[in-house]
Design a protein around this motif. Structure first.
Motif, PDB file in Angstrom:
ATOM      1  N   SER A   1       0.830  -1.209   0.000  1.00  0.00           N
ATOM      2  CA  SER A   1       0.000   0.000   0.000  1.00  0.00           C
ATOM      3  C   SER A   1       0.861   1.254   0.000  1.00  0.00           C
ATOM      4  CB  SER A   1      -0.964   0.000   1.184  1.00  0.00           C
ATOM      5  OG  SER A   1      -0.252   0.039   2.402  1.00  0.00           O
ATOM      6  N   VAL A   2       1.945   1.244   0.744  1.00  0.00           N
ATOM      7  CA  VAL A   2       2.819   2.424   0.824  1.00  0.00           C
ATOM      8  C   VAL A   2       3.521   2.665  -0.514  1.00  0.00           C
ATOM      9  CG1 VAL A   2       4.781   3.438   2.047  1.00  0.00           C
ATOM     10  CG2 VAL A   2       3.054   2.175   3.319  1.00  0.00           C
ATOM     11  N   ALA A   3       3.689   1.626  -1.318  1.00  0.00           N
ATOM     12  CA  ALA A   3       4.321   1.758  -2.632  1.00  0.00           C
ATOM     13  C   ALA A   3       3.305   2.084  -3.737  1.00  0.00           C
ATOM     14  CB  ALA A   3       5.057   0.474  -2.988  1.00  0.00           C
TER      15      ALA A   3
ATOM     16  N   PHE B   1      -3.789   2.053  -3.638  1.00  0.00           N
ATOM     17  CA  PHE B   1      -3.502   2.240  -2.214  1.00  0.00           C
ATOM     18  C   PHE B   1      -4.588   1.586  -1.368  1.00  0.00           C
ATOM     19  CE2 PHE B   1      -3.739   4.727   1.744  1.00  0.00           C
ATOM     20  CZ  PHE B   1      -2.422   4.628   2.180  1.00  0.00           C
ATOM     21  N   SER B   2      -5.837   1.912  -1.652  1.00  0.00           N
ATOM     22  CA  SER B   2      -6.964   1.363  -0.890  1.00  0.00           C
ATOM     23  C   SER B   2      -7.038  -0.152  -0.988  1.00  0.00           C
ATOM     24  CB  SER B   2      -8.281   1.964  -1.366  1.00  0.00           C
ATOM     25  OG  SER B   2      -8.317   3.337  -1.106  1.00  0.00           O
ATOM     26  N   ASP B   3      -6.834  -0.682  -2.185  1.00  0.00           N
ATOM     27  CA  ASP B   3      -6.919  -2.130  -2.394  1.00  0.00           C
ATOM     28  C   ASP B   3      -5.851  -2.892  -1.614  1.00  0.00           C
ATOM     29  OD1 ASP B   3      -9.058  -1.752  -4.073  1.00  0.00           O
ATOM     30  OD2 ASP B   3      -7.902  -2.057  -5.925  1.00  0.00           O
ATOM     31  N   GLN B   4      -4.703  -2.286  -1.419  1.00  0.00           N
ATOM     32  CA  GLN B   4      -3.595  -2.959  -0.752  1.00  0.00           C
ATOM     33  C   GLN B   4      -3.618  -2.822   0.772  1.00  0.00           C
ATOM     34  OE1 GLN B   4      -1.480  -4.986  -2.261  1.00  0.00           O
ATOM     35  NE2 GLN B   4      -2.474  -4.562  -4.208  1.00  0.00           N
ATOM     36  N   LEU B   5      -4.481  -1.967   1.301  1.00  0.00           N
ATOM     37  CA  LEU B   5      -4.526  -1.769   2.752  1.00  0.00           C
ATOM     38  C   LEU B   5      -5.068  -2.997   3.473  1.00  0.00           C
ATOM     39  CD1 LEU B   5      -6.011   1.845   2.969  1.00  0.00           C
ATOM     40  CD2 LEU B   5      -3.691   1.151   3.616  1.00  0.00           C
ATOM     41  N   PRO B   6      -4.561  -3.256   4.673  1.00  0.00           N
ATOM     42  CA  PRO B   6      -5.164  -4.318   5.483  1.00  0.00           C
ATOM     43  C   PRO B   6      -6.565  -3.885   5.923  1.00  0.00           C
ATOM     44  CG  PRO B   6      -3.472  -3.165   6.741  1.00  0.00           C
ATOM     45  CD  PRO B   6      -3.437  -2.609   5.343  1.00  0.00           C
ATOM     46  N   PRO B   7      -7.465  -4.838   6.177  1.00  0.00           N
ATOM     47  CA  PRO B   7      -8.847  -4.487   6.544  1.00  0.00           C
ATOM     48  C   PRO B   7      -8.953  -3.523   7.720  1.00  0.00           C
ATOM     49  CG  PRO B   7      -8.691  -6.825   6.102  1.00  0.00           C
ATOM     50  CD  PRO B   7      -7.282  -6.284   6.063  1.00  0.00           C
TER      51      PRO B   7
ATOM     52  N   ALA C   1     -11.170   3.236   6.709  1.00  0.00           N
ATOM     53  CA  ALA C   1     -11.068   4.691   6.790  1.00  0.00           C
ATOM     54  C   ALA C   1     -11.170   5.367   5.428  1.00  0.00           C
ATOM     55  CB  ALA C   1      -9.761   5.097   7.470  1.00  0.00           C
ATOM     56  N   LEU C   2     -10.873   4.629   4.383  1.00  0.00           N
ATOM     57  CA  LEU C   2     -10.923   5.200   3.034  1.00  0.00           C
ATOM     58  C   LEU C   2     -12.098   4.667   2.217  1.00  0.00           C
ATOM     59  CD1 LEU C   2      -7.125   5.226   2.200  1.00  0.00           C
ATOM     60  CD2 LEU C   2      -8.551   7.124   2.953  1.00  0.00           C
ATOM     61  N   ALA C   3     -12.987   3.917   2.858  1.00  0.00           N
ATOM     62  CA  ALA C   3     -14.161   3.393   2.150  1.00  0.00           C
ATOM     63  C   ALA C   3     -14.955   4.557   1.561  1.00  0.00           C
ATOM     64  CB  ALA C   3     -15.028   2.591   3.099  1.00  0.00           C
ATOM     65  N   GLY C   4     -15.279   4.455   0.292  1.00  0.00           N
ATOM     66  CA  GLY C   4     -16.031   5.507  -0.374  1.00  0.00           C
ATOM     67  C   GLY C   4     -15.170   6.652  -0.877  1.00  0.00           C
ATOM     68  N   THR C   5     -13.863   6.548  -0.735  1.00  0.00           N
ATOM     69  CA  THR C   5     -12.953   7.594  -1.193  1.00  0.00           C
ATOM     70  C   THR C   5     -12.293   7.109  -2.481  1.00  0.00           C
ATOM     71  OG1 THR C   5     -12.525   8.174   1.111  1.00  0.00           O
ATOM     72  CG2 THR C   5     -10.999   9.058  -0.525  1.00  0.00           C
ATOM     73  N   ALA C   6     -12.776   7.607  -3.609  1.00  0.00           N
ATOM     74  CA  ALA C   6     -12.283   7.143  -4.900  1.00  0.00           C
ATOM     75  C   ALA C   6     -11.156   8.011  -5.446  1.00  0.00           C
ATOM     76  CB  ALA C   6     -13.432   7.108  -5.907  1.00  0.00           C
ATOM     77  N   ASP C   7     -11.030   9.217  -4.924  1.00  0.00           N
ATOM     78  CA  ASP C   7     -10.088  10.183  -5.472  1.00  0.00           C
ATOM     79  C   ASP C   7      -9.367  10.897  -4.332  1.00  0.00           C
ATOM     80  OD1 ASP C   7      -9.978  13.364  -6.519  1.00  0.00           O
ATOM     81  OD2 ASP C   7      -9.269  11.853  -7.934  1.00  0.00           O
TER      82      ASP C   7
END
Length: 147
Positions: free
Chosen positions: A53-55, A62-68, A73-79
């Protein structure tokens, strides 16, 4: 990020808050501002959020790579332009959960952690209000739209 790592690994009641807050902070720094993390912060961010995620090069990756425990915290944040809304939602959840911890009638660290969370959310709101007032109230509509 040093604080977030200590909380994520040592305070179970606030671990998800710390991970989610770190996700918002790192996304802002890397993706919105386009600035790299200092080496010590990079190491901490990777421990909390994972190296992938950091890379990441964009918000979706970024969102896809984050642990659950950080992804919420970024749910619904597309941009990256919506990160301010993610921060607002994060503070709202921390405050709500803090009040919930305060309502639980039990001994232990929960009520103290809840009180700290509620006070921190109130301090954040006061800071935002002072910032809006210093700007002559021009950005008040944005603050009201999310509240």
């Amino acid at each position: 990020l040093a604080w977030a790592l200590r909380v994520a690994t040592g305070v179970p009641e606030a671990s998800d808050w710390a991970c989610g807050g770190a996700a918002v902070l790192v996304a802002r720094r890397l993706l919105l501002e386009g600035r790299p993390l200092p080496p010590a912060a990079q190491i901490r961010a990777e421990r909390i959020l994972g190296r992938a995620s950091v890379a990441a090069q964009n918000m979706q990756e970024f969102s896809d790579q984050l642990p659950p425990r950080a992804r919420w915290a970024l749910a619904g944040t597309a941009d990256v332009g919506e990160l301010w809304q993610a921060e607002f939602r994060w503070w709202s959840l921390v405050e709500r959960d803090g009040f919930e911890l305060l309502r639980r009638p039990r001994f232990g660290p929960g009520p103290t952690i809840g009180a700290a969370a509620v006070l921190a959310a109130d301090a954040w709101r006061c800071r935002a209000a002072l910032e809006i007032a210093a700007g002559g109230g021009r950005s008040m509509e944005v603050y009201d739209a999310v509240a």
